[in-house]
Scaffold this active site. Structure first.
Site, PDB file in Angstrom:
ATOM      1  N   ASP A   9      99.723 -92.491 -38.285  1.00  0.00           N
ATOM      2  CA  ASP A   9     101.168 -92.238 -38.300  1.00  0.00           C
ATOM      3  C   ASP A   9     101.708 -92.705 -39.641  1.00  0.00           C
ATOM      4  OD1 ASP A   9     103.989 -92.139 -37.773  1.00  0.00           O
ATOM      5  OD2 ASP A   9     103.528 -92.232 -35.633  1.00  0.00           O
ATOM      6  N   ASP A  10     102.612 -91.907 -40.217  1.00  0.00           N
ATOM      7  CA  ASP A  10     103.167 -92.276 -41.513  1.00  0.00           C
ATOM      8  C   ASP A  10     104.398 -93.170 -41.389  1.00  0.00           C
ATOM      9  OD1 ASP A  10     104.532 -90.050 -40.415  1.00  0.00           O
ATOM     10  OD2 ASP A  10     105.474 -89.657 -42.355  1.00  0.00           O
ATOM     11  N   ASP A  53      99.544 -88.637 -35.039  1.00  0.00           N
ATOM     12  CA  ASP A  53     100.904 -88.112 -35.153  1.00  0.00           C
ATOM     13  C   ASP A  53     100.860 -86.683 -35.680  1.00  0.00           C
ATOM     14  OD1 ASP A  53     103.711 -88.229 -35.037  1.00  0.00           O
ATOM     15  OD2 ASP A  53     103.817 -88.685 -37.169  1.00  0.00           O
ATOM     16  N   MET A  55     103.747 -84.884 -37.180  1.00  0.00           N
ATOM     17  CA  MET A  55     104.564 -84.676 -38.376  1.00  0.00           C
ATOM     18  C   MET A  55     104.227 -85.715 -39.440  1.00  0.00           C
ATOM     19  SD  MET A  55     106.086 -82.061 -37.277  1.00  0.00           S
ATOM     20  CE  MET A  55     107.273 -81.822 -38.610  1.00  0.00           C
ATOM     21  N   ASP A 327      35.546 -83.182 -15.914  1.00  0.00           N
ATOM     22  CA  ASP A 327      35.111 -83.022 -17.297  1.00  0.00           C
ATOM     23  C   ASP A 327      34.397 -81.681 -17.456  1.00  0.00           C
ATOM     24  OD1 ASP A 327      34.709 -84.691 -19.928  1.00  0.00           O
ATOM     25  OD2 ASP A 327      32.806 -83.651 -19.560  1.00  0.00           O
ATOM     26  N   ASN A 335      32.683 -74.667 -28.360  1.00  0.00           N
ATOM     27  CA  ASN A 335      33.341 -74.741 -29.670  1.00  0.00           C
ATOM     28  C   ASN A 335      32.388 -74.353 -30.796  1.00  0.00           C
ATOM     29  OD1 ASN A 335      35.981 -75.460 -29.030  1.00  0.00           O
ATOM     30  ND2 ASN A 335      35.497 -77.637 -28.929  1.00  0.00           N
ATOM     31  N   ASP A 344      40.030 -73.558 -27.074  1.00  0.00           N
ATOM     32  CA  ASP A 344      41.390 -73.785 -26.576  1.00  0.00           C
ATOM     33  C   ASP A 344      41.708 -72.829 -25.428  1.00  0.00           C
ATOM     34  OD1 ASP A 344      41.750 -75.766 -28.410  1.00  0.00           O
ATOM     35  OD2 ASP A 344      42.994 -74.583 -29.781  1.00  0.00           O
ATOM     36  N   GLU A 370      38.316 -82.593 -23.392  1.00  0.00           N
ATOM     37  CA  GLU A 370      38.013 -81.636 -22.320  1.00  0.00           C
ATOM     38  C   GLU A 370      38.031 -82.307 -20.953  1.00  0.00           C
ATOM     39  OE1 GLU A 370      33.980 -82.983 -24.045  1.00  0.00           O
ATOM     40  OE2 GLU A 370      36.018 -82.635 -24.741  1.00  0.00           O
TER      41      GLU A 370
END
Length: 453
Positions: A9-10, A53, A55, A327, A335, A344, A370
């Site tokens: 507020d001013d 405020d 204004m 397992d 692989n 995967d 695995e």
């Protein structure tokens, strides 16, 4: 509940008056003389609430509020605009700029404190979600999001026994793409909220034949609606009931006769805040899912499994519990012969088979490499043995083609351990299942073994 409040507020006399009232309630206060200083202090100090405020020279409150709400650093801070101008058009401008409420000077003390407590409480809740979301993003578990989405498609429930008012509210919300529904009384409202998720609930406090505040209390207590924004509609003379509604957890209010544009603005603000909170919750859920699941197979990971197993044993004393350690046989050969991408794919196929051949309340996890683990609560030796054989057989029947025209066999060895009723320690259970698994490996693989003693 203490909090940090920035007063903008001013006019020094206005600032001192608000500062005195809020300091008396033990809030931490900072002040700013104009919009520019308000933005700077808001970014640096991160207040829990801004009293702004309208204004002011240089930059009025509307522009200041708009800039605060456009800034990701400050958009979450509630803003209450304070002005001597009381026309509906001024309130609408403030709400459209993103203000959370609009108070007219001279500010009534009870109204001010009710709004402060309500907005601070909401801000603290959002701060908790934001902090968790920030941590998740810092760990790379979630990505940054764009701005809050449009409210089109949001669902709103209007609780009103007067057809004309109810229809007015429905028509106004529909202009923004909100999907409205109408309940004529509290009982219908409870039934509807149990069946449908709403993003906003509007309750008319002037309903006859029942106490709408009981409905507000019930909605706040119910799991389905305890975080749904509540917008109260009341006559201006019903200030005490409105304030009581806020004490019960309502988020905003609107006085009759209803200004359609103000209604739309307040509804937009409440729905957007809910969307923001929903987004933060979703971010956290995504982060937790990423932390607790294996990215390759989508199964739970070792971290989740160990905590879950401990909780089951602690809470289920007196009940049997089985643990199956699974397992993949000769997985290194897969692989080596076909590459890691094929390996995967094999792990994903096995994971899917384990998931499909266990009960909904069993937990399946990738324990590492695995190796998989299945936790089966309420399962004794005979059931566990049968389940292990079912899983072994299901994996053996998988059609795995690592390259075109080449079918490779997949098999697993399974070690089974279980807790006698009333006993069980997670580490001991894992050790017993692991020892049984290695016996299955030594005895030729593609078989099951039961833990000894």
């Amino acid at each position: 509940m203490t909090a940090r409040i920035l007063i903008v507020d001013d006019v020094p006399a206005n600032t001192r008056l608000l500062e005195a009232k809020l300091s008396a309630e033990y809030y931490q206060i900072a002040t700013a003389r104009d919009g520019f200083e308000a933005i700077t202090k808001s970014r640096a100090w991160q207040p829990d609430l801004i009293l702004l405020d309208v204004m002011m020279p240089g930059m009025d409150g509307y522009e200041c509020c708009r800039l605060l709400k456009d800034d990701p650093v400050t958009l979450h801070i509630p803003v209450v605009m304070v002005t001597a101008l009381g026309e509906p058009g001024e309130r609408l401008r403030g709400l459209e700029a993103g203000a959370d409420d609009f108070l007219t000077k001279p500010v009534e003390y009870d109204t001010l404190m009710t709004r402060v407590r309500s907005l601070v409480r909401l801000k603290r809740l959002l701060d908790e979600w934001r902090a968790r979301g920030d941590t998740a993003r810092a760990l790379g578990l979630t990505s940054d999001h764009a701005t809050i989405p449009s409210i089109a498609g949001a669902r709103a429930l209007i609780v009103d026994d007067w057809e004309q008012t109810g229809q007015t509210i429905q028509d106004a919300l529909a202009e923004d793409g909100v999907i409205p529904a109408l309940a004529r009384n509290g009982a219908d409202a409870i039934t509807m909220t149990n069946a449908v998720t709403f993003d906003l609930i509007v309750v008319n406090l002037t309903m006859a034949g029942e106490d709408p505040l009981k409905l507000v209390s019930a909605l706040r207590a119910a799991d389905a609606t305890h975080e749904t924004p509540l917008l109260l509609v009341a006559e201006a003379v019903e200030k005490d009931r409105i304030l009581r509604g806020f004490e019960l957890g309502a988020n905003d209010w609107l006085v009759q006769p209803i200004d359609r544009n103000e209604l739309r603005a307040r509804a937009r603000n409440q729905i957007r805040r809910k969307f923001y909170q929903d987004r933060l919750r979703s971010d956290l859920g995504t982060a937790l899912e990423m932390v607790l699941t294996d990215p390759l197979t989508g199964l739970y990971n070792k971290r989740y499994l160990e905590r879950h197993l401990g909780g089951l044993i602690e809470s289920g004393k007196g009940r049997h519990l089985a643990l199956l350690m699974v397992d993949v046989d000769h997985f290194k050969a897969v692989n080596d012969a076909y590459g890691h991408a094929a390996g995967d794919r094999a792990l994903r196929l096995i994971a899917d088979s384990l998931r499909l051949n266990t009960r909904v309340f069993d937990s399946v996890a990738r324990y590492g490499g695995e190796e998989f683990v299945v936790v089966m609560p309420g399962t004794g030796p005979e059931e566990a043995t049968a389940a292990a054989e079912r899983l072994r057989s299901a994996v053996e029947s998988i059609d795995f083609f690592p390259s075109q025209g080449t079918r490779a066999p997949l098999t697993v060895s399974v070690g089974v351990a279980f807790t006698p009723a009333g006993t069980g320690v997670p580490d001991a259970l894992f050790h017993a299942a692991d020892a049984a698994l290695y016996r299955a490996k030594r005895n030729g693989r593609n078989r099951i073994e039961i833990a000894q003693g």
